[in-house]
Scaffold this motif. Structure first.
Motif, mmCIF file in Angstrom:
data_model
loop_
_atom_site.group_PDB
_atom_site.id
_atom_site.type_symbol
_atom_site.label_atom_id
_atom_site.label_comp_id
_atom_site.label_asym_id
_atom_site.label_seq_id
_atom_site.Cartn_x
_atom_site.Cartn_y
_atom_site.Cartn_z
ATOM 1 N N ARG A 44 2.325 -113.770 -51.373
ATOM 2 C CA ARG A 44 1.642 -114.394 -50.230
ATOM 3 C C ARG A 44 0.137 -114.355 -50.406
ATOM 4 O O ARG A 44 -0.563 -115.287 -50.071
ATOM 5 N N ARG A 45 -0.353 -113.250 -50.917
ATOM 6 C CA ARG A 45 -1.799 -113.106 -51.112
ATOM 7 C C ARG A 45 -2.342 -114.164 -52.068
ATOM 8 O O ARG A 45 -3.447 -114.648 -51.916
ATOM 9 N N ARG A 46 -1.543 -114.524 -53.066
ATOM 10 C CA ARG A 46 -1.970 -115.530 -54.038
ATOM 11 C C ARG A 46 -1.772 -116.956 -53.527
ATOM 12 O O ARG A 46 -2.292 -117.899 -54.091
ATOM 13 N N SER A 47 -1.025 -117.108 -52.439
ATOM 14 C CA SER A 47 -0.737 -118.431 -51.882
ATOM 15 C C SER A 47 -1.827 -118.853 -50.900
ATOM 16 O O SER A 47 -2.204 -118.097 -50.009
ATOM 17 N N LYS A 48 -2.329 -120.064 -51.040
ATOM 18 C CA LYS A 48 -3.395 -120.544 -50.151
ATOM 19 C C LYS A 48 -2.898 -120.763 -48.726
ATOM 20 O O LYS A 48 -3.669 -120.681 -47.796
ATOM 21 N N LYS A 49 -1.597 -121.040 -48.527
ATOM 22 C CA LYS A 49 -1.117 -121.322 -47.176
ATOM 23 C C LYS A 49 -1.093 -120.066 -46.297
ATOM 24 O O LYS A 49 -0.983 -120.165 -45.099
ATOM 25 N N HIS A 50 -1.228 -118.893 -46.898
ATOM 26 C CA HIS A 50 -1.267 -117.655 -46.121
ATOM 27 C C HIS A 50 -2.674 -117.077 -46.037
ATOM 28 O O HIS A 50 -2.862 -115.923 -45.684
ATOM 29 N N ALA A 51 -3.668 -117.890 -46.355
ATOM 30 C CA ALA A 51 -5.060 -117.426 -46.304
ATOM 31 C C ALA A 51 -5.498 -117.228 -44.855
ATOM 32 O O ALA A 51 -4.992 -117.880 -43.949
ATOM 33 N N MET A 52 -6.434 -116.347 -44.664
ATOM 34 C CA MET A 52 -6.987 -116.120 -43.328
ATOM 35 C C MET A 52 -7.858 -117.310 -42.950
ATOM 36 O O MET A 52 -8.375 -118.012 -43.819
ATOM 37 N N PRO A 53 -8.055 -117.541 -41.641
ATOM 38 C CA PRO A 53 -8.906 -118.650 -41.205
ATOM 39 C C PRO A 53 -10.346 -118.483 -41.714
ATOM 40 O O PRO A 53 -10.784 -117.359 -41.981
ATOM 41 N N PRO A 54 -11.083 -119.594 -41.825
ATOM 42 C CA PRO A 54 -12.460 -119.513 -42.336
ATOM 43 C C PRO A 54 -13.343 -118.536 -41.556
ATOM 44 O O PRO A 54 -14.208 -117.893 -42.133
ATOM 45 N N ARG A 55 -13.116 -118.389 -40.267
ATOM 46 C CA ARG A 55 -13.964 -117.490 -39.486
ATOM 47 C C ARG A 55 -13.758 -116.027 -39.854
ATOM 48 O O ARG A 55 -14.570 -115.165 -39.514
ATOM 49 N N ALA A 56 -12.666 -115.715 -40.580
ATOM 50 C CA ALA A 56 -12.414 -114.328 -40.976
ATOM 51 C C ALA A 56 -13.538 -113.803 -41.869
ATOM 52 O O ALA A 56 -13.929 -112.642 -41.753
ATOM 53 N N GLU A 57 -14.061 -114.644 -42.751
ATOM 54 C CA GLU A 57 -15.170 -114.211 -43.617
ATOM 55 C C GLU A 57 -16.398 -113.870 -42.777
ATOM 56 O O GLU A 57 -17.062 -112.858 -43.012
ATOM 57 N N ALA A 58 -16.688 -114.695 -41.769
ATOM 58 C CA ALA A 58 -17.830 -114.420 -40.890
ATOM 59 C C ALA A 58 -17.610 -113.114 -40.124
ATOM 60 O O ALA A 58 -18.550 -112.336 -39.931
ATOM 61 N N ASP A 59 -16.371 -112.861 -39.691
ATOM 62 C CA ASP A 59 -16.072 -111.613 -38.989
ATOM 63 C C ASP A 59 -16.265 -110.405 -39.900
ATOM 64 O O ASP A 59 -16.781 -109.368 -39.477
ATOM 65 N N MET A 60 -15.865 -110.522 -41.156
ATOM 66 C CA MET A 60 -16.054 -109.415 -42.104
ATOM 67 C C MET A 60 -17.540 -109.152 -42.330
ATOM 68 O O MET A 60 -17.978 -107.994 -42.357
ATOM 69 N N ILE A 61 -18.322 -110.212 -42.469
ATOM 70 C CA ILE A 61 -19.774 -110.057 -42.664
ATOM 71 C C ILE A 61 -20.393 -109.401 -41.438
ATOM 72 O O ILE A 61 -21.235 -108.508 -41.561
#
Length: 170
Positions: A82-99
């Motif tokens: 799942r981690r390698r699959s793009k369809k299970h990626a977190m939403p784009p805002r997840a990166e902003a939340d991590m930052i």
């Protein structure tokens, strides 16, 4: 979700996550870092107080395994796929939340240390305008946990409940 931090020798600790969504996760050792505020505890408190939905702990609450491994070997294999699959990626805002989580942690810890007299002042990268009302709330929360953590014997633990509502689950 409940997160249990168990004190190890020195500044080491173990972290266990008990959640309703996703497979059961095996506990792991934390990176240490501070005798009063373990690194992962800092992030949990920052994300709780700032309402960060998809930082380190929001992702775990949403069912992502993050830096943990499922207890079950078959689920561990599925999680890797799942981690390698793009369809299970977190939403784009997840990166902003991590930052945002990293930024607030990077500001709040030295502010807390300065206020507690553990540091003579703030580092050059933290300015007075960085100390916002949310940083003040985070620092107050650090006070609630720091002395309890520091006083724990090896093997003692602190449990923190994840309180951020996941409005837009993936």
């Amino acid at each position: 979700m409940r997160v249990v931090f168990t004190k190890g020798p020195g500044i080491g600790y173990e972290i266990a996550v008990h959640r309703d969504t996703g497979p059961e996760l095996a506990p792991r050792n934390g990176p240490g870092g501070h005798p009063y505020l373990p690194h992962d505890l800092v992030h949990l408190l920052v994300e709780n107080e700032a309402g960060i939905e998809l930082g380190v702990f929001g992702r775990l609450a949403a069912g992502d395994n993050g830096m943990f491994w499922p207890v079950d070997n078959a689920e561990r294999t599925r999680a890797g796929r799942r981690r390698r699959s793009k369809k299970h990626a977190m939403p784009p805002r997840a990166e902003a939340d991590m930052i945002r989580s990293e930024t607030l942690a990077r500001i709040a810890v030295p502010v807390w240390e300065a206020r507690r007299g553990l540091a003579s002042g703030l580092p050059a990268y933290v300015s007075a305008h960085d100390v916002t009302p949310v940083v003040d709330r985070i620092v107050d929360t650090f006070d609630d946990y720091a002395d309890r953590w520091h006083a724990l014997p090896v093997g003692g633990s602190v449990t923190v409940t994840w309180k951020v509502s996941l409005q837009n689950r993936r």
